[in-house]
Design a protein around this motif. Structure first.
Motif, PDB file in Angstrom:
ATOM      1  N   LEU A 258       0.506  -1.120  -0.111  1.00 48.27           N
ATOM      2  CA  LEU A 258       0.529   0.498  -0.101  1.00 48.27           C
ATOM      3  C   LEU A 258       1.311   1.162   0.208  1.00 48.27           C
ATOM      4  CD1 LEU A 258      -2.887  -0.954   2.932  1.00 48.27           C
ATOM      5  CD2 LEU A 258      -3.076  -0.167  -0.142  1.00 48.27           C
ATOM      6  N   SER A 259       0.789   1.796  -0.566  1.00 48.44           N
ATOM      7  CA  SER A 259       1.870   2.631  -1.269  1.00 48.44           C
ATOM      8  C   SER A 259       0.914   4.701  -1.073  1.00 48.44           C
ATOM      9  CB  SER A 259       2.071   3.316  -2.714  1.00 48.44           C
ATOM     10  OG  SER A 259       3.505   2.218  -2.935  1.00 48.44           O
ATOM     11  N   LEU A 260       0.435   4.537   0.345  1.00 49.51           N
ATOM     12  CA  LEU A 260      -0.374   5.662   0.545  1.00 49.51           C
ATOM     13  C   LEU A 260      -0.133   5.996   2.065  1.00 49.51           C
ATOM     14  CD1 LEU A 260      -1.769   3.778   2.649  1.00 49.51           C
ATOM     15  CD2 LEU A 260      -4.026   3.738   0.910  1.00 49.51           C
ATOM     16  N   TYR A 261      -0.196   6.809   2.754  1.00 47.62           N
ATOM     17  CA  TYR A 261      -0.101   7.215   3.944  1.00 47.62           C
ATOM     18  C   TYR A 261      -1.045   6.663   5.398  1.00 47.62           C
ATOM     19  CZ  TYR A 261       0.057   9.956   8.780  1.00 47.62           C
ATOM     20  OH  TYR A 261       0.269   9.722   9.720  1.00 47.62           O
ATOM     21  N   TRP A 262      -0.392   6.077   5.994  1.00 49.83           N
ATOM     22  CA  TRP A 262      -0.867   5.644   6.999  1.00 49.83           C
ATOM     23  C   TRP A 262      -0.098   5.463   7.901  1.00 49.83           C
ATOM     24  CZ3 TRP A 262       1.648   1.226   9.830  1.00 49.83           C
ATOM     25  CH2 TRP A 262       0.962   0.561  10.557  1.00 49.83           C
ATOM     26  N   ASN A 263      -1.239   5.513   8.988  1.00 46.50           N
ATOM     27  CA  ASN A 263      -0.502   5.473  10.837  1.00 46.50           C
ATOM     28  C   ASN A 263      -1.385   4.888  11.391  1.00 46.50           C
ATOM     29  OD1 ASN A 263       0.291   6.667  13.194  1.00 46.50           O
ATOM     30  ND2 ASN A 263       1.147   8.026  12.552  1.00 46.50           N
ATOM     31  N   ASP A 264      -1.195   3.547  12.293  1.00 44.76           N
ATOM     32  CA  ASP A 264      -1.444   3.021  13.466  1.00 44.76           C
ATOM     33  C   ASP A 264      -2.633   3.716  14.759  1.00 44.76           C
ATOM     34  OD1 ASP A 264       0.793   3.015  14.911  1.00 44.76           O
ATOM     35  OD2 ASP A 264       0.053   0.212  15.201  1.00 44.76           O
ATOM     36  N   ILE A 265      -1.735   5.003  14.827  1.00 46.46           N
ATOM     37  CA  ILE A 265      -1.886   5.858  16.383  1.00 46.46           C
ATOM     38  C   ILE A 265      -1.801   5.436  17.346  1.00 46.46           C
ATOM     39  CG2 ILE A 265      -3.065   7.345  17.440  1.00 46.46           C
ATOM     40  CD1 ILE A 265      -2.435   8.468  14.790  1.00 46.46           C
ATOM     41  N   ALA A 270       3.103   8.488  17.651  1.00 50.17           N
ATOM     42  CA  ALA A 270       2.813   8.579  16.385  1.00 50.17           C
ATOM     43  C   ALA A 270       1.585  10.161  16.064  1.00 50.17           C
ATOM     44  CB  ALA A 270       2.023   7.184  15.999  1.00 50.17           C
ATOM     45  N   LEU A 271       0.371  10.340  16.991  1.00 56.30           N
ATOM     46  CA  LEU A 271       0.182  10.787  17.232  1.00 56.30           C
ATOM     47  C   LEU A 271       0.387  12.313  16.933  1.00 56.30           C
ATOM     48  CD1 LEU A 271      -2.916  11.740  17.079  1.00 56.30           C
ATOM     49  CD2 LEU A 271      -3.024  12.118  19.147  1.00 56.30           C
ATOM     50  N   PHE A 272       1.539  12.576  17.419  1.00 56.38           N
ATOM     51  CA  PHE A 272       2.898  13.583  17.762  1.00 56.38           C
ATOM     52  C   PHE A 272       2.456  14.136  15.877  1.00 56.38           C
ATOM     53  CE2 PHE A 272       6.221  16.544  16.766  1.00 56.38           C
ATOM     54  CZ  PHE A 272       6.203  17.234  17.854  1.00 56.38           C
ATOM     55  N   ASP A 273       2.675  12.641  15.773  1.00 58.85           N
ATOM     56  CA  ASP A 273       3.733  13.156  13.602  1.00 58.85           C
ATOM     57  C   ASP A 273       1.645  13.334  13.054  1.00 58.85           C
ATOM     58  OD1 ASP A 273       5.537  12.168  14.293  1.00 58.85           O
ATOM     59  OD2 ASP A 273       5.348  10.482  14.267  1.00 58.85           O
TER      60      ASP A 273
END
Length: 466
Positions: A258-265, A270-273
């Motif tokens: 998956l070439s996209l933005y992903w963040n599992d928080i 991770a949230l700061f990002d």
């Protein structure tokens, strides 16, 4: 295609904002929609509501309904008890086969309810293309193209090419690896062909059943039962993730990048990002004043927070707890919560605000023989007809209109009007209006526990003493 959304988790890595009674998937961290709602909206980009199954637990089902209150047609299923993602997914598949009526070769997408993924159309297009790989007999897992040497995620190493093009690729999985140290993560990034494990899967019931029988016979033995029997015997399921039970053992696993933005928080780091930052690199919400403070996150709710000379720190304030942690150390919050639990701190599990199917209540103050709450009842909702043996209650309306039943009498109360509810008296509170009803409740008595309640009638189907 169908989708199963896993919404029963009760993670602790975002404590004190996320707790067992109100976990991460219900938080609104990057806007006015919860992570669960964002997940469902993302799926609605390529599925109809009736194609979506929300798998949660009994404690969270009313939260799910509240966050999806303007969506109709989706399926909602509660696990009998928590047994990790392996048994949960098996439970969802058995329900899908018996009650949803899916065919053995129909691809089913399994995804967490608490991740950020953008853009939606890229996610939808990649998932739809991956259905062919799943129907070719593979357990498909989705990998995130890494952007940095991350030590907080597991990795997937690509193997033999199944399909490769500028718009879509799929590979056999060579191996899964645990969270690496920094040097190993840097090596993975340099070598290429490694992906972060996103915990998103796609497979058909037929392939899932076959691989489950081969790789996880203890789960399969229960999965073979009908849905009713599986529900009754669910406690016999092992507590194991789908990765350990199936994905890391099967020889029929494919990875689709998956070439996209992903963040599992998955942590405060991770949230700061993902939060917007000011010119000093600070992410701030609430009443926050900073002097000589850089690259820090300060999230406030109730108090004024002032910082001087702070750098690379994370500060999270809730009405009953404050967390201060150095950036890069936020993964240890889970250890902190374990210590709080072992030492008997109620803040480890409970918020001062508790959510109910009709709304919420917040404990404002309490002491010997008294407790003060702010109660919010949503429009058109009502509490159960109930009684308390050990406490009386005094209600004052702050906002909205209340319909109150005390024994056989019924009253309408408006702002700045009040009523007294004696001990051992049947009573009910209802909001007949169009705006939220807010009242202040003052309890007095020798015992003020939430279990001093006897229900006589409840529109939400809760038990008499739940």
């Amino acid at each position: 295609m169908k989708a199963i959304v896993l919404a029963g988790g009760s993670g602790t890595r975002l404590w004190p904002l996320s707790r067992k009674d109100y976990p991460k998937q219900f938080l609104k961290l990057n806007g006015d929609k919860s992570l669960l709602r964002q997940t469902v909206d993302r799926l609605l980009h390529f599925l109809e509501p009736q194609d979506i199954l929300i798998l949660t637990c009994e404690d969270y089902k009313f939260h799910v309904k509240a966050h999806l209150n303007d969506i109709s047609g989706y399926q909602l299923l509660c696990e009998p008890l928590a047994r990790n993602t392996g048994p949960a997914i098996a439970y969802g598949f058995k329900y899908a086969l018996e009650h949803w009526g899916i065919s053995p070769d129909e691809p089913v997408l399994i995804c967490p309810s608490d991740h950020l993924i953008e853009p939606k159309n890229v996610f939808a297009q990649t998932v739809e293309k991956a259905t062919k790989v799943a129907q070719d007999g593979f357990l498909v897992t989705f990998g995130i193209t890494p952007t940095r040497p991350e030590t907080g995620y597991g990795y997937i190493k690509q193997g033999k090419v199944l399909e490769e093009s500028p718009v879509f690729s799929a590979y056999e999985v060579a191996r899964f690896t645990e969270k690496p140290d920094l040097n190993t993560a840097k090596k993975y990034l340099e070598e290429g062909g490694y992906y972060w494990n996103a915990g998103i899967f796609l497979f058909t019931p037929e392939v899932f059943s076959k691989e489950l029988a081969s790789c996880a016979p203890d789960i399969f033995a229960l999965y073979e039962q009908d849905f009713s029997s599986l529900t009754a015997n669910f406690a016999d399921m092992p507590d194991i993730s789908i990765d350990y039970a199936l994905m890391e053992k099967s020889s029929r696993v494919a990875v689709v990048p998956l070439s996209l933005y992903w963040n599992d928080i998955g942590s405060w780091d991770a949230l700061f990002d993902v939060l917007n930052k000011d010119s000093s690199g600070n992410a701030k919400t609430g009443r926050v004043i900073t002097i000589d403070t850089e690259n820090s996150m300060i999230l406030g709710q109730k108090r004024l927070i002032a910082t001087i000379g702070l750098e690379d720190h994370l500060v999270v304030e809730t009405p009953d707890a404050i967390l201060i942690v150095k950036k890069g150390e936020a993964q240890k919050v889970s250890n902190l919560v374990k210590q709080l639990k072992s030492e008997g701190y109620p803040e480890a599990l409970e918020h001062v605000t508790t959510y109910r199917p009709w709304g919420s209540y917040t404990v404002l103050e309490e002491g010997p023989r008294y407790k003060i709450k702010r109660i919010v009842v949503n429009p058109g909702e009502r509490l159960s007809l109930q009684m308390h043996y050990h406490r009386s209650e005094h209600w004052v309306v702050v906002r909205g209109t209340a319909r109150v039943q005390i024994d056989d009498e019924e009253y309408f109360l408006h702002e700045n009007e009040s009523v007294f509810v004696p001990k051992s008296t049947k009573h009910r509170l209802e909001n007949p209006g169009k705006i939220p009803l807010e009242i202040i409740e003052v309890q007095n008595g020798e015992y003020l526990g939430e279990d001093d309640i006897v229900r006589f009638d409840d529109v939400y189907g809760r038990s008499p003493n739940q």
